[in-house]
Write a protein that holds these residues in place. Structure first.
Motif, mmCIF file in Angstrom:
data_model
loop_
_atom_site.group_PDB
_atom_site.id
_atom_site.type_symbol
_atom_site.label_atom_id
_atom_site.label_comp_id
_atom_site.label_asym_id
_atom_site.label_seq_id
_atom_site.Cartn_x
_atom_site.Cartn_y
_atom_site.Cartn_z
ATOM 1 N N GLY A 201 0.790 -1.223 0.000
ATOM 2 C CA GLY A 201 0.000 0.000 0.000
ATOM 3 C C GLY A 201 0.816 1.264 0.000
ATOM 4 O O GLY A 201 0.282 2.344 -0.143
ATOM 5 N N THR A 202 2.129 1.178 0.183
ATOM 6 C CA THR A 202 2.966 2.372 0.242
ATOM 7 C C THR A 202 3.298 2.795 -1.170
ATOM 8 O O THR A 202 4.006 2.115 -1.899
ATOM 9 C CB THR A 202 4.243 2.076 1.012
ATOM 10 O OG1 THR A 202 3.906 1.577 2.285
ATOM 11 C CG2 THR A 202 5.091 3.307 1.148
ATOM 12 N N THR A 203 2.760 3.879 -1.534
ATOM 13 C CA THR A 203 3.002 4.375 -2.898
ATOM 14 C C THR A 203 3.523 5.796 -2.858
ATOM 15 O O THR A 203 2.930 6.673 -2.207
ATOM 16 C CB THR A 203 1.699 4.365 -3.709
ATOM 17 O OG1 THR A 203 0.720 5.114 -2.999
ATOM 18 C CG2 THR A 203 1.206 2.948 -3.926
ATOM 19 N N PRO A 204 4.588 6.005 -3.523
ATOM 20 C CA PRO A 204 5.084 7.374 -3.586
ATOM 21 C C PRO A 204 4.198 8.239 -4.462
ATOM 22 O O PRO A 204 3.514 7.748 -5.337
ATOM 23 C CB PRO A 204 6.492 7.223 -4.175
ATOM 24 C CG PRO A 204 6.407 5.969 -4.948
ATOM 25 C CD PRO A 204 5.435 5.080 -4.256
ATOM 26 N N ARG A 205 4.250 9.523 -4.208
ATOM 27 C CA ARG A 205 3.468 10.422 -5.013
ATOM 28 C C ARG A 205 4.107 10.591 -6.379
ATOM 29 O O ARG A 205 5.298 10.605 -6.503
ATOM 30 C CB ARG A 205 3.394 11.790 -4.332
ATOM 31 C CG ARG A 205 2.594 11.744 -3.085
ATOM 32 C CD ARG A 205 2.446 13.129 -2.474
ATOM 33 N NE ARG A 205 3.749 13.783 -2.293
ATOM 34 C CZ ARG A 205 4.162 14.831 -2.991
ATOM 35 N NH1 ARG A 205 3.380 15.337 -3.902
ATOM 36 N NH2 ARG A 205 5.330 15.379 -2.768
ATOM 37 N N HIS B 31 9.104 5.259 -5.926
ATOM 38 C CA HIS B 31 8.262 4.240 -5.302
ATOM 39 C C HIS B 31 9.156 3.147 -4.742
ATOM 40 O O HIS B 31 10.240 2.881 -5.256
ATOM 41 C CB HIS B 31 7.281 3.661 -6.342
ATOM 42 C CG HIS B 31 6.217 2.811 -5.760
ATOM 43 N ND1 HIS B 31 6.430 1.498 -5.384
ATOM 44 C CD2 HIS B 31 4.910 3.069 -5.472
ATOM 45 C CE1 HIS B 31 5.315 0.984 -4.897
ATOM 46 N NE2 HIS B 31 4.374 1.919 -4.947
ATOM 47 N N ALA B 47 9.222 8.722 0.755
ATOM 48 C CA ALA B 47 8.015 9.096 0.026
ATOM 49 C C ALA B 47 6.860 9.357 0.984
ATOM 50 O O ALA B 47 6.062 10.286 0.791
ATOM 51 C CB ALA B 47 7.647 7.970 -0.952
#
Lengths: 205, 299
Positions: A201-205, B31, B47
């Motif tokens: 679930g960790t997604t960078p912007r 990511h 992030a």
């Protein structure tokens, strides 16, 4: 007018917004506030913890008092706001250093950070980071794992979104020194977070 | 990857982090799945940290209102106002100092030249004498304003009148008396002595040589002019100007202070005719007022 997010650029709208804000336009002041406050409060939470809201208010009022004398683009404005905030943080730490306070006995290994932020040291820091959904938790994690000067630079780079040159100007260091410090910080963080599982679930912007 | 590793001493299973990847991760743009091997957790942490923090709407409204109020009030920065205040005080202090210096200089110059009003000049002179500074006394100066108490006599071939305060005290009538004496005394060799005696209060020794100059009412050739500053001439001088320097002072040499040796002005005697009184004068042409000490004048 849509509310900009932290990293969103005001672009060509910035000069008009700044002029309107300098004339006392409430809508323009609100735009500037909503544009930078998320980053500002994130930075301050990482540096002063629970006193972040108070320092944020002081910073914005200082900005307002000096707003008519400011001239520059939005990058300069962002740097200016964080310069004021950084000085408030320094003053805050000087003031708190004169007061007796409790020190955490569960400080992470190698953590020489002496700020008021208290983060539990864990045998699985990477797991904690991945489990954290709020940006504030990640900030606190960074502060807990890094020395003070490295944490300050990483927060200014990551949370405030400032370039190396501006961070160097704010912290009173040369850009080359800032580059070295930030790489050391990344290496330290990577060492602490090694072998941590990824969270889908960790997604960078 | 051609770039040299930027982090050394890393774990053997983790490749060094290049500059570009580091910069992108610091911006929160990488990511976790896209991060270099071994940096997934770091990329995810950065992030997440870069996400915007939540904003308290109530606090936001209050802060914006306060900011607007501060902007509209134009609240000055404390440092700036302090600097202005300091500058204003500094300039005010300098201005006061300049005014003070100018005032002291002007007062000193006026006192030194005897231009102050009589009571002030007297007080200043007395005070200065105690500290060894010699300032002119009100009646000793050469200022015409301090000595003039006679009346101007227009017309005639004399100039004007000068009476004046005597060293011996107020003499508002003394000059007039001398003038009347000069007018009423018949012309003759003894006229000068008579006038001199009246003018000097009986101390005149007309014709005597005091060693300070020629002083003889009879000696018409000895015309000396030694009354600087104390003579006011009329506005209708004759061409011969015989009476211009006159008036003067009939001086009795020994009675005067040394510092007045060159300005023997006591009891003015005016030469010239048809004066109508009020001033000391010697009357007619050629009659010549006389005075010792070279203050008399003749045609």
């Amino acid at each position: 007018m849509p509310t900009p997010t932290t990293r969103q650029s005001l672009g060509d709208q910035f000069p008009g917004i700044l002029t309107a804000a300098q004339d006392g336009g409430e809508w323009a002041v609100a735009v500037l506030y909503r544009w930078l406050h998320p980053a500002l409060i994130g930075y301050l939470r990482g540096r002063v913890g629970a006193d972040a809201e108070d320092l944020a208010s002081e910073t914005w009022l200082a900005v307002a008092r000096r707003l008519t004398s400011f001239s520059g683009d939005e990058t300069a404005f962002r740097s200016w706001v964080f310069t004021i905030a950084h000085r408030r943080v320094v003053d805050h730490h000087r003031a708190t250093a004169r007061r007796p306070r409790l020190r955490s006995l569960t400080r992470a290994e190698g953590d020489d950070h002496e700020g008021p932020v208290e983060v539990r040291a864990s045998d699985d820091p990477a797991g904690e980071v991945l489990a954290a959904l709020a940006g504030g938790d990640a900030v606190r994690r960074i502060v807990a794992l890094l020395p003070k000067e490295q944490a300050d630079i990483v927060l200014l780079r990551v949370v405030a979104g400032l370039p190396v040159e501006d961070v160097a100007a704010i912290t009173g260091r040369r850009p080359g020194t800032v580059g070295v410090l930030q790489h050391r910080a990344l290496r330290r963080l990577a060492d602490r977070l090694a072998d941590a599982p990824r969270v889908p679930g960790t997604t960078p912007r | 990857m051609d770039r040299p590793p930027i982090a050394r001493g890393m774990r053997p299973d983790r490749p060094p982090l290049d500059d570009d990847s580091a910069a992108r991760m610091l911006q929160g743009l990488v990511h976790a799945d896209d991060a270099p091997p071994g940096y997934g957790a770091l990329a995810g942490l950065l992030a997440t940290a870069a996400r915007p923090a939540a904003v308290d709407e109530d606090a936001a409204a209050a802060t914006v209102s306060a900011m607007v109020e501060a902007i509209r009030k134009g609240a000055p920065v404390p440092q700036t106002s302090r600097r202005k205040s300091m500058l204003t005080k500094l300039l005010a202090g300098k201005a006061l100092a300049v005014v003070g210096v100018v005032a002291l200089t002007a007062s000193g110059a006026a006192a030194a030249t005897g231009s102050l009003p009589t009571p002030v000049q007297s007080a200043v002179s007395g005070a200065a004498s105690h500290v060894g500074v010699d300032l002119p006394k009100p009646n000793h100066g050469n200022s015409a304003g301090h000595r003039q108490d006679g009346k101007h006599r227009p017309g005639g071939d004399t100039a004007s009148t000068t009476g004046g305060a005597d060293d011996n005290g107020p003499s508002s009538n003394h000059g007039q008396t001398v003038s009347q004496t000069a007018h009423t005394t018949p012309d003759g060799p003894g006229k000068g002595a008579v006038v001199c005696a009246v003018a000097s209060g009986g101390k005149c020794q007309a014709g005597a040589d005091h060693g300070k100059g020629k002083a003889s009412g009879d000696d018409s050739s000895s015309s000396t002019t030694a009354t600087p500053g104390s003579i006011q001439t009329g506005d209708d001088h004759n061409d011969d100007h015989a009476t211009t320097p006159t008036t003067g002072s009939i001086q009795t040499g020994g009675d005067h202070n040394d510092d007045h040796a060159t300005t023997p002005t006591t009891g003015s005697v005016q030469t010239g005719g048809d004066e109508s009184g009020g001033s000391a004068g010697s009357g007619k042409d050629g009659s010549g007022s006389s005075g010792t000490d070279g203050s008399g004048s003749q045609h």
